[in-house]
Design an enzyme around this catalytic site. Structure first.
Site, PDB file in Angstrom:
ATOM      1  N   ARG A  65      97.555 -45.274 -28.043  1.00 51.33           N
ATOM      2  CA  ARG A  65      98.320 -46.499 -27.836  1.00 51.33           C
ATOM      3  C   ARG A  65      99.143 -46.276 -26.572  1.00 51.33           C
ATOM      4  O   ARG A  65      99.462 -45.138 -26.233  1.00 51.33           O
ATOM      5  CB  ARG A  65      99.236 -46.764 -29.022  1.00 51.33           C
ATOM      6  N   LYS A  90     102.066 -43.921 -34.276  1.00 43.32           N
ATOM      7  CA  LYS A  90     102.545 -45.064 -35.049  1.00 43.32           C
ATOM      8  C   LYS A  90     103.055 -44.595 -36.407  1.00 43.32           C
ATOM      9  O   LYS A  90     102.430 -43.781 -37.070  1.00 43.32           O
ATOM     10  CB  LYS A  90     101.389 -46.061 -35.229  1.00 43.32           C
ATOM     11  N   HIS A 143      95.922 -52.211 -25.011  1.00 42.48           N
ATOM     12  CA  HIS A 143      95.308 -52.063 -26.332  1.00 42.48           C
ATOM     13  C   HIS A 143      93.802 -52.315 -26.280  1.00 42.48           C
ATOM     14  O   HIS A 143      93.047 -51.749 -27.067  1.00 42.48           O
ATOM     15  CB  HIS A 143      96.002 -52.976 -27.355  1.00 42.48           C
ATOM     16  N   ARG A 146      92.112 -49.102 -25.813  1.00 42.81           N
ATOM     17  CA  ARG A 146      92.002 -48.405 -27.105  1.00 42.81           C
ATOM     18  C   ARG A 146      90.822 -48.955 -27.895  1.00 42.81           C
ATOM     19  O   ARG A 146      90.052 -48.208 -28.491  1.00 42.81           O
ATOM     20  CB  ARG A 146      93.323 -48.574 -27.851  1.00 42.81           C
ATOM     21  N   HIS A 169      94.009 -44.137 -37.275  1.00 42.21           N
ATOM     22  CA  HIS A 169      94.135 -45.178 -38.296  1.00 42.21           C
ATOM     23  C   HIS A 169      94.355 -44.528 -39.652  1.00 42.21           C
ATOM     24  O   HIS A 169      93.637 -43.611 -40.027  1.00 42.21           O
ATOM     25  CB  HIS A 169      92.864 -46.033 -38.372  1.00 42.21           C
ATOM     26  N   TYR A 178      85.482 -52.098 -34.936  1.00 43.52           N
ATOM     27  CA  TYR A 178      84.752 -51.583 -33.786  1.00 43.52           C
ATOM     28  C   TYR A 178      83.250 -51.709 -33.997  1.00 43.52           C
ATOM     29  O   TYR A 178      82.501 -51.857 -33.038  1.00 43.52           O
ATOM     30  CB  TYR A 178      85.161 -50.147 -33.485  1.00 43.52           C
TER      31      TYR A 178
END
Length: 193
Positions: A65, A90, A143, A146, A169, A178
Site C-alpha cells: 500500500r 494495515k 492502489h 497494488r 490480506h 484479482y
C-alpha cells in the site's frame, strides 16, 4: 446534517429524511478500481526517475500500500534474502514480502539512510499524477499498482493463498477479486471449445 444539528440543539424534532435511502450503486466495487495494465506499468517505469521507479515497483511488484511504501525503512529491507518486512501494515500488522530481481535492482540504486522513499502522501500523489501525464497513462492512483501485483500473480498461476499472503490480506476472499481481472487463463481454456 442540518436537521441533525437542529435536533441536537432541540430547535426541532422533525426528521424529514429519515425514510430516504441512498440509491444502490450496481457497479461492482472491483470494476471501479481496475489495475494498471502491463504496458501502462512499463510506460510509467520508463519515464520514472530512480526514486519514483523504486516506489512504483514497491507497489506494483511488492504489492505494498502507498502508506506502507512511504513508511518503509532501510533496516526493514533485506536485499540479500530477497525480502522486506512491512512493519506498518494495515491494522498494525507486520508481514514479510518476497521481492523480485527488478525491485531489488531499483532499491539498490536509491540506497541511503532512514526511509527508503519517505515523503508525504500528497507529494507522492502529485508525483504519480505528473508521471502519468508524462507517460500518457491514465492516473488510477497507487492502489491500482497494488491491484496490478495481485492480478499479475493470479494470471501467472499463484494460488489465492499466495496472493493474499503477498498482499497482506487477512481474509482469503479478498484475493478473489484479482481472479476476476485476470481471466486470460479462462480465455485460453475456453478457446478450443
Amino acid at each position: 446534517m442540518f436537521y441533525s444539528a437542529l435536533r441536537w440543539t432541540e430547535a426541532t424534532q422533525v426528521s424529514p429524511f429519515a425514510d430516504v435511502k441512498p440509491v444502490r450503486d450496481k457497479t461492482a466495487a472491483w470494476d471501479k478500481r481496475s489495475p494498471y495494465r502491463e504496458e501502462e506499468v512499463t510506460a510509467l517505469l520508463e519515464q520514472a526517475d530512480p526514486r519514483m521507479k523504486a516506489l512504483l515497483l514497491l507497489c506494483a511488484h511488492g504489492g505494498l500500500r502507498i502508506s506502507e511504501a512511504l513508511a518503509l525503512e532501510w533496516n526493514e529491507v533485506q536485499l540479500a534474502a530477497g525480502e522486506l518486512l512491512v512493519q506498518s501494515g494495515k491494522g498494525g500488522k507486520a508481514r514479510r514480502v518476497v521481492v523480485g530481481k527488478s525491485l531489488i535492482q531499483a532499491l539498490e540504486t536509491v540506497r541511503s539512510e532512514g526511509a527508503v522513499i519517505g515523503g508525504s502522501y500528497p507529494a507522492a500523489v502529485e508525483r504519480l499524477q505528473r508521471l502519468c501525464t508524462r507517460a500518457g497513462v491514465p492516473c488510477r492512483g497507487y492502489h491500482a499498482l497494488r491491484h496490478y501485483a495481485g492480478t499479475r500473480l493470479t494470471r501467472e498461476g499463484a494460488s489465492l493463498d499466495d496472493v493474499a499472503r503477498h498482499l497482506g490480506h487477512s481474509v482469503l476472499e479478498t484475493a478473489r477479486i484479482y481472479a476476476k481481472w485476470s481471466d486470460e487463463g479462462l480465455r485460453r481454456r475456453m478457446a478450443g471449445w
